[in-house]
Design a protein around this motif. Structure first.
Motif, PDB file in Angstrom:
ATOM      1  N   CYS A 192      -1.319  -1.115 -10.431  1.00 50.28           N
ATOM      2  CA  CYS A 192      -0.750  -0.389  -9.296  1.00 50.28           C
ATOM      3  C   CYS A 192       0.171   0.728  -9.770  1.00 50.28           C
ATOM      4  O   CYS A 192       0.084   1.861  -9.301  1.00 50.28           O
ATOM      5  CB  CYS A 192      -0.003  -1.361  -8.385  1.00 50.28           C
ATOM      6  SG  CYS A 192       0.736  -0.595  -6.922  1.00 50.28           S
ATOM      7  N   TYR A 193       1.061   0.411 -10.719  1.00 46.24           N
ATOM      8  CA  TYR A 193       2.013   1.420 -11.205  1.00 46.24           C
ATOM      9  C   TYR A 193       1.287   2.583 -11.880  1.00 46.24           C
ATOM     10  O   TYR A 193       1.562   3.758 -11.601  1.00 46.24           O
ATOM     11  CB  TYR A 193       2.998   0.778 -12.184  1.00 46.24           C
ATOM     12  CG  TYR A 193       3.927   1.777 -12.832  1.00 46.24           C
ATOM     13  CD1 TYR A 193       5.070   2.211 -12.168  1.00 46.24           C
ATOM     14  CD2 TYR A 193       3.657   2.292 -14.092  1.00 46.24           C
ATOM     15  CE1 TYR A 193       5.922   3.134 -12.748  1.00 46.24           C
ATOM     16  CE2 TYR A 193       4.494   3.217 -14.676  1.00 46.24           C
ATOM     17  CZ  TYR A 193       5.629   3.633 -14.003  1.00 46.24           C
ATOM     18  OH  TYR A 193       6.457   4.550 -14.592  1.00 46.24           O
ATOM     19  N   PHE A 194       0.344   2.274 -12.750  1.00 46.78           N
ATOM     20  CA  PHE A 194      -0.290   3.338 -13.524  1.00 46.78           C
ATOM     21  C   PHE A 194      -1.360   4.078 -12.719  1.00 46.78           C
ATOM     22  O   PHE A 194      -1.773   5.173 -13.112  1.00 46.78           O
ATOM     23  CB  PHE A 194      -0.853   2.783 -14.829  1.00 46.78           C
ATOM     24  CG  PHE A 194       0.219   2.511 -15.845  1.00 46.78           C
ATOM     25  CD1 PHE A 194       0.838   3.556 -16.507  1.00 46.78           C
ATOM     26  CD2 PHE A 194       0.639   1.220 -16.106  1.00 46.78           C
ATOM     27  CE1 PHE A 194       1.841   3.326 -17.433  1.00 46.78           C
ATOM     28  CE2 PHE A 194       1.645   0.972 -17.021  1.00 46.78           C
ATOM     29  CZ  PHE A 194       2.249   2.030 -17.689  1.00 46.78           C
ATOM     30  N   VAL A 195      -1.821   3.501 -11.615  1.00 46.97           N
ATOM     31  CA  VAL A 195      -2.660   4.282 -10.704  1.00 46.97           C
ATOM     32  C   VAL A 195      -1.837   5.426 -10.115  1.00 46.97           C
ATOM     33  O   VAL A 195      -2.282   6.588 -10.089  1.00 46.97           O
ATOM     34  CB  VAL A 195      -3.237   3.379  -9.598  1.00 46.97           C
ATOM     35  CG1 VAL A 195      -3.712   4.215  -8.412  1.00 46.97           C
ATOM     36  CG2 VAL A 195      -4.402   2.555 -10.136  1.00 46.97           C
ATOM     37  N   PHE A 196      -0.642   5.111  -9.646  1.00 46.95           N
ATOM     38  CA  PHE A 196       0.240   6.173  -9.145  1.00 46.95           C
ATOM     39  C   PHE A 196       0.584   7.168 -10.258  1.00 46.95           C
ATOM     40  O   PHE A 196       0.615   8.382 -10.044  1.00 46.95           O
ATOM     41  CB  PHE A 196       1.521   5.563  -8.570  1.00 46.95           C
ATOM     42  CG  PHE A 196       1.345   4.972  -7.203  1.00 46.95           C
ATOM     43  CD1 PHE A 196       1.133   5.787  -6.098  1.00 46.95           C
ATOM     44  CD2 PHE A 196       1.388   3.607  -7.008  1.00 46.95           C
ATOM     45  CE1 PHE A 196       0.965   5.250  -4.833  1.00 46.95           C
ATOM     46  CE2 PHE A 196       1.216   3.054  -5.757  1.00 46.95           C
ATOM     47  CZ  PHE A 196       1.009   3.880  -4.657  1.00 46.95           C
ATOM     48  N   PHE A 197       0.859   6.644 -11.443  1.00 46.72           N
ATOM     49  CA  PHE A 197       1.193   7.496 -12.582  1.00 46.72           C
ATOM     50  C   PHE A 197       0.054   8.466 -12.886  1.00 46.72           C
ATOM     51  O   PHE A 197       0.277   9.667 -13.090  1.00 46.72           O
ATOM     52  CB  PHE A 197       1.494   6.612 -13.800  1.00 46.72           C
ATOM     53  CG  PHE A 197       2.048   7.352 -14.980  1.00 46.72           C
ATOM     54  CD1 PHE A 197       3.408   7.367 -15.232  1.00 46.72           C
ATOM     55  CD2 PHE A 197       1.216   8.020 -15.868  1.00 46.72           C
ATOM     56  CE1 PHE A 197       3.932   8.041 -16.323  1.00 46.72           C
ATOM     57  CE2 PHE A 197       1.713   8.701 -16.954  1.00 46.72           C
ATOM     58  CZ  PHE A 197       3.089   8.712 -17.185  1.00 46.72           C
ATOM     59  N   GLY A 198      -1.186   7.964 -12.929  1.00 44.73           N
ATOM     60  CA  GLY A 198      -2.328   8.810 -13.245  1.00 44.73           C
ATOM     61  C   GLY A 198      -2.603   9.855 -12.183  1.00 44.73           C
ATOM     62  O   GLY A 198      -2.943  11.003 -12.506  1.00 44.73           O
TER      63      GLY A 198
END
Length: 489
Positions: free
Chosen positions: A210-216
């Motif tokens: 979830c966090y790295f989806v937003f990050f990407g």
């Protein structure tokens, strides 16, 4: 010469197949020698090291894959791919649950069970987590308090006895969450129990995703400012993939010892297989129908392409999950098979497969719904229509939130049983065959992930524009050397 070239090209696959056969054969032969538990531990050790090495690759691979996959897509395409992925995964999980229900209600394997063969052990202690607890834990894990902590701890609900503060449900070392919920107590014959949210050992994969989806997504919108960061994670992803390729040459040895250790650790293999034969056949039938008929037909209807080419392209991943029983641990090899054998766009595989290894658990859904109804049939407890609906909803929710690691399906099954008032202690009947069925579930889970990646690659058949921009804007190594030489002159 052609035969020799083909043999070299498929050397790793052939070695893995041989290791699987040897693992089963040697394991069955060694059972006749009745090895001690210490000997079994030593035999399993090389396989344990292989599994640990695979798990070591999960975090860097998931992070770098999701970031590079999403940053190389424009925001509109990323949104569509994400929506299609979630809808597809939830839809196939619902189909899997329906298949399991139809089979277990038709075959009724619980009516063939003999209570005198396998004893049921009472679990006692604290009550099991409810469906509400599972849903709240899922939301808590989607939004972790600390993304670094999420790499080695996950949130979960346990029940502790009031006035003592001692939990009898979770024997593992757990640190208490700052937000504890004691408003909903449960009273049993052993006392009053209150739910508490605690941290347990284990990677919170869904929170990291979830966090790295937003990050990407944000990184992809930064344009030129984010290209240096994108190139960094691209290199990290390439390095991790190359490390996986090196690790794969150890996989035949690790797989062989993993299978041997699992076979040697099972007690009363023959008696258990005879006792639970109808249940095992029912579960395997459901898994086979889903992966060999339902998913291919769905793929054919959506893409008009031969779906069985996907099955032919992922044998290495299937054999690995057969040994490890973990779709998450098999993720590096699944990505490699999809990119090299199936030629699926890297932007698709790096986004779809990590999410699928976390929430797409079709095989687990079939196992859970069949097991729950099977236990009800053993106890001669009738399930009414409303209870079947509740059981199905809990199965879908539980399979989405279950971790892709061994034995996690059994923990979620406890929640499903308690949601419809079935005896949780009867799970002990299934523990003797869980090691085998977990591997069959894993094979269905990763195959479903690959079908999803192939379908999305069909609907989004383009080269990621972000990758081209990065390569054009950043100087190559030759260009850097030329600039340096000009500067020196």
């Amino acid at each position: 010469m052609k035969a020799l070239a083909c043999l070299r090209r498929h050397a790793l696959l052939l070695a893995t197949l041989v290791s699987v056969v040897l693992g089963f054969t040697i394991g069955l032969l060694c059972r006749q020698l009745n090895p001690s538990p210490d000997v079994v531990i030593l035999i399993s050790f090389p396989g344990e090291m292989f599994l640990r090495m695979l798990k070591m690759m999960i975090l860097p691979l998931v992070v770098s894959s999701i970031i590079t996959g999403l940053a190389n897509l424009n925001s509109k395409s990323a949104g569509k791919i994400g929506l299609y992925t979630i809808v597809y995964y939830i839809g196939t999980t619902v189909l899997a649950t329906i298949i399991g229900l139809i089979l277990v209600l038709t075959i009724r394997p619980g009516h063939f069970y003999n209570n005198n063969v396998v004893d049921v052990r009472s679990s006692g202690g604290a009550p099991s987590a409810s469906a509400r607890d599972v849903f709240l834990d899922l939301v808590r894990n989607v939004f972790p308090e600390n993304v670094v902590q999420a790499s080695f701890q996950t949130s979960g609900t346990v029940y502790v006895q009031k006035h003592t503060g001692v939990s009898l449900q979770d024997n593992s070392t757990a640190t208490h969450n700052s937000s504890l919920n004691e408003t909903s107590s449960i009273q049993t014959s052993e006392g009053i129990w209150a739910p508490k949210s605690v941290y347990r050992s284990g990677m919170n994969t869904i929170g990291i995703i979830c966090y790295f989806v937003f990050f990407g997504v944000i990184l992809g919108r930064l344009g030129k400012k984010g290209k240096v960061v994108l190139r960094f994670f691209t290199v990290v992803n390439d390095i991790t993939i190359r490390m996986v390729l090196i690790l794969l040459w150890y996989s035949p040895i690790g797989i062989m010892f993993l299978i041997m250790g699992n076979i040697l650790s099972v007690k009363n293999l023959t008696a258990t297989a005879k006792q639970l034969a109808i249940y095992i056949v029912t579960t395997l039938t459901g898994l086979g129908i889903h992966v060999l008929i339902v998913l291919p037909l769905l793929q054919l209807a959506l893409t008009r392409k031969n779906p069985y080419k996907i099955v032919k392209g992922i044998p290495q991943a299937v054999l690995t999950v057969l040994a490890t029983a973990s779709s998450s641990a098999t993720l590096p090899i699944t990505i490699r098979c999809c990119e090299e054998n199936l030629k699926i766009n890297t932007a698709i595989t790096r986004f779809v497969l990590p999410i699928g290894a976390t929430i797409n658990m079709d095989g687990t859904a079939i196992f859970q719904v069949i097991s729950a109804v099977y236990i009800a049939q053993i106890r001669r407890i009738p399930l009414h229509f409303i209870e079947i609906i509740v059981l199905s909803l809990c199965t879908v929710l539980g399979s989405v939130g279950v971790a892709g690691v061994p034995n996690s399906a059994i923990m979620v099954l406890m929640v499903i049983l308690s949601s419809v008032g079935l005896p949780v202690e009867d799970i002990s009947i299934l523990l003797a065959v869980d090691w085998f069925l977990a591997r069959m579930q894993g094979m269905v889970n990763i195959t479903g992930d690959c079908f999803a990646a192939s379908m999305l690659d069909h609907f989004f058949p383009y080269t990621p524009v972000g990758q081209t921009d990065v390569d054009d804007s950043m100087p190559s190594e030759d260009e850097e050397e030329t600039v340096k030489a000009d500067t020196d002159v």
